[in-house]
Design a protein around this motif. Structure first.
Motif, PDB file in Angstrom:
ATOM      1  N   ASP A 138      25.570 -50.513 -21.905  1.00 26.69           N
ATOM      2  CA  ASP A 138      26.603 -49.793 -22.740  1.00 26.69           C
ATOM      3  C   ASP A 138      26.210 -49.049 -24.094  1.00 26.69           C
ATOM      4  N   MET A 139      26.371 -50.287 -24.907  1.00 26.88           N
ATOM      5  CA  MET A 139      25.724 -50.127 -26.494  1.00 26.88           C
ATOM      6  C   MET A 139      26.482 -49.124 -27.305  1.00 26.88           C
ATOM      7  N   ARG A 140      27.676 -48.654 -26.898  1.00 25.38           N
ATOM      8  CA  ARG A 140      28.438 -47.612 -27.688  1.00 25.38           C
ATOM      9  C   ARG A 140      29.086 -48.518 -29.024  1.00 25.38           C
ATOM     10  N   MET A 141      28.847 -48.024 -30.179  1.00 28.98           N
ATOM     11  CA  MET A 141      29.498 -48.691 -31.291  1.00 28.98           C
ATOM     12  C   MET A 141      30.959 -48.038 -31.158  1.00 28.98           C
ATOM     13  N   ASP A 142      31.058 -46.703 -30.877  1.00 29.77           N
ATOM     14  CA  ASP A 142      32.356 -46.113 -30.907  1.00 29.77           C
ATOM     15  C   ASP A 142      32.509 -45.779 -29.456  1.00 29.77           C
TER      16      ASP A 142
END
Length: 319
Positions: A138-142
């Protein structure tokens, strides 16, 4: 990369009073000292996270002082202190000027940013930031955004992947890595961290943990457009600072540090070739550099928090 984020550091608690389980702030006193807090001033923490830097700023503000805290990660909300002087802005700091205007502010006394990923994000398996856990790529901050690390490795062509791993992760065999990803993704899914690591097992160079830390760093920077956001934020700072106002930024790898250094020195986020050796037509830099060399962690802090070893603090002032 020699200055990559540390995915396996011992994030020990300190006495700063923030949420140590979420994130231990690095260079805390040095950063807030660098801002030269005025009790009735208006300040911005672009990367609220666990709230460590914000709480230190609030300690030094008087009752009329004000702090705006930005963080695009919804999890950061739980760390907001019960203090009427702080306003939380749940957005990326690239929108700095827009949300200052929303809050009827045109200029502020100081701006700070800690560009490191919080230990909380590394420790949440379902976020996909760390090689230590199983979870989706994934790795989404938002989480409101759509692009994920899986989409990057599943859809980018070989050349784009090559440049990404070469520039953002300094992966030694980035070309081979990119080619292998393109070859294997039609045969097996790269949606999970375990599948991704297994599929690329044969191309790993050197220490697997270090290798995949570099690969993950590159993907994280791409997914969150970290360098693009940093450049946009920096370009807004000179007009947002009051005369004498300061900006303090902590970086964790050479790509970020180079961008910050160039902007503080020349007002340009890109490295420019000096075509005028006599400096006759060089525009005046919008900021004055306060830290000729970056401030780094003390031996005491390094022992307490190994993550601080690659942190570099730079401070500049609006003339």
């Amino acid at each position: 990369m020699s200055e990559q984020d540390n995915h396996s550091a011992d994030f020990s608690a300190d006495s700063s009073g923030d949420n140590p389980e979420y994130h231990v702030p690095v260079l805390l006193q040095e950063t807030v000292d660098g801002l030269q807090i005025e009790p009735d001033g208006i300040y911005v923490d672009c990367t609220f996270g666990g709230g460590g830097h914000s709480k230190e700023i609030l300690k030094r503000l008087g009752k009329n002082g004000q702090l705006l805290a930005f963080d695009q990660d919804a999890d950061a909300r739980r760390n907001i202190p019960d203090d009427p002087r702080i306003v939380f802005v749940p957005h990326n700091f690239r929108h700095l000027q827009r949300f200052l205007r929303v809050h009827k502010l045109t200029q502020v006394n100081g701006i700070m940013a800690d560009l490191g990923v919080s230990s909380h994000q590394f420790d949440e398996a379902d976020r996909g930031f760390s090689i230590r856990f199983e979870g989706d790529m994934d790795m989404r901050m938002d989480k409101r955004q759509t692009l994920t690390a899986f989409e990057v490795v599943d859809t980018y062509d070989e050349q784009r992947l090559h440049k990404l791993f070469e520039q953002y992760g300094e992966v030694t065999n980035s070309k081979t890595l990119a080619r292998t990803i393109v070859q294997v993704r039609d045969k097996m899914s790269l949606k999970t961290i375990a599948n991704f690591k297994q599929a690329l097992h044969d191309v790993v160079k050197g220490n697997p943990n270090k290798y995949f830390a570099q690969v993950f760093q590159a993907l994280r920077i791409e997914v969150n457009d970290e360098l693009g956001a940093l450049k946009e934020m920096l370009q807004q700072i000179p007009s947002l600072l009051k005369p004498g106002g300061r900006v303090a930024i902590i970086t964790f790898h050479s790509l970020e540090d180079r961008i910050v250094k160039n902007f503080f020195r020349k007002g340009d986020t890109e490295e420019t070739v000096d075509t005028d050796p006599f400096a006759r037509n060089v525009p005046e830099a919008p900021l004055k550099v306060i830290t000729k060399k970056p401030i780094t962690a003390s031996p005491v802090e390094l022992k307490r928090n190994p993550r601080s070893r690659s942190a570099k603090l730079r401070v500049a002032e609006k003339p």
